[in-house]
Design a protein around this motif. Structure first.
Motif: not given
Length: 191
Positions: A89-107
């Motif tokens: 519904r709001e946010l996907v955050a994917i983490h890995f040793p190199e950092g973290g990526y986040g994508l909000n529902r609003d793009g």
């Protein structure tokens, strides 16, 4: 669960109906029904905070190059987008040793590199992903912008590596925030 697919999905739905924000963290375990089990819960999940292995298993995408082991930024973005399309519904955050990526529902999306750490400083890796998740949830609760949430989560994960236990290395949030203001970051692999 016959109606929701899993009992976890039903529980998340009930909690959402009661006004709670829901978060889902996963276990990196190979299971033939992994994607199906996860997909049942996604429509009832506000914040999905997972690692690259789990996001790959949930979307059937490879997020690392098989030969080099290098993270594939476009695949990370594709996985996050698929997970949002699957109902988060709001946010996907994917983490890995190199950092973290986040994508909000609003793009809106952000990649934040991890904090540099010397190999000899690492005392244990148990709980680093959980520490990242806790840092994200704290940042979301504090209404930090996505970039600051990811940076703080990276900082909490970094501190967790400083001790062999899963919690003793973690400092007070103010210490981590102060450290993150001047901490040297790893290379931004999304540039």
């Amino acid at each position: 669960d016959k109606q929701f697919g899993t009992r976890a999905a039903k529980s998340l739905k009930i909690m959402g109906e009661r006004g709670c924000k829901t978060s889902l963290d996963l276990v990196s375990v190979a299971h033939p029904d992994f994607a199906r089990i996860v997909s049942a819960a996604l429509p009832y999940t506000d914040y999905l905070i997972i690692n690259e292995v789990e996001s790959g298993m949930a979307t059937d995408l490879r997020l690392r190059d098989e030969e080099t082991g290098i993270i594939l930024p476009e695949q990370v973005k594709n996985a996050a987008a698929r997970l949002l399309e699957s109902g988060v519904r709001e946010l996907v955050a994917i983490h890995f040793p190199e950092g973290g990526y986040g994508l909000n529902r609003d793009g809106g999306d952000v990649f934040t590199p991890s904090v540099q750490i010397k190999t000899e400083e690492i005392k244990g890796t148990v709980g680093a992903g959980d520490a990242f998740c806790a840092g994200m949830l704290y940042g979301l609760h504090q209404k930090f912008p996505l970039e600051k949430c990811l940076a703080f989560a990276n900082g909490v994960a970094r501190y967790s590596l400083l001790d062999e236990t899963s919690t003793r290395g973690i400092e007070h949030h103010s210490t981590i925030l102060q450290f993150m203001e001047s901490a040297p970051q790893s290379r931004n692999i999304f540039d």
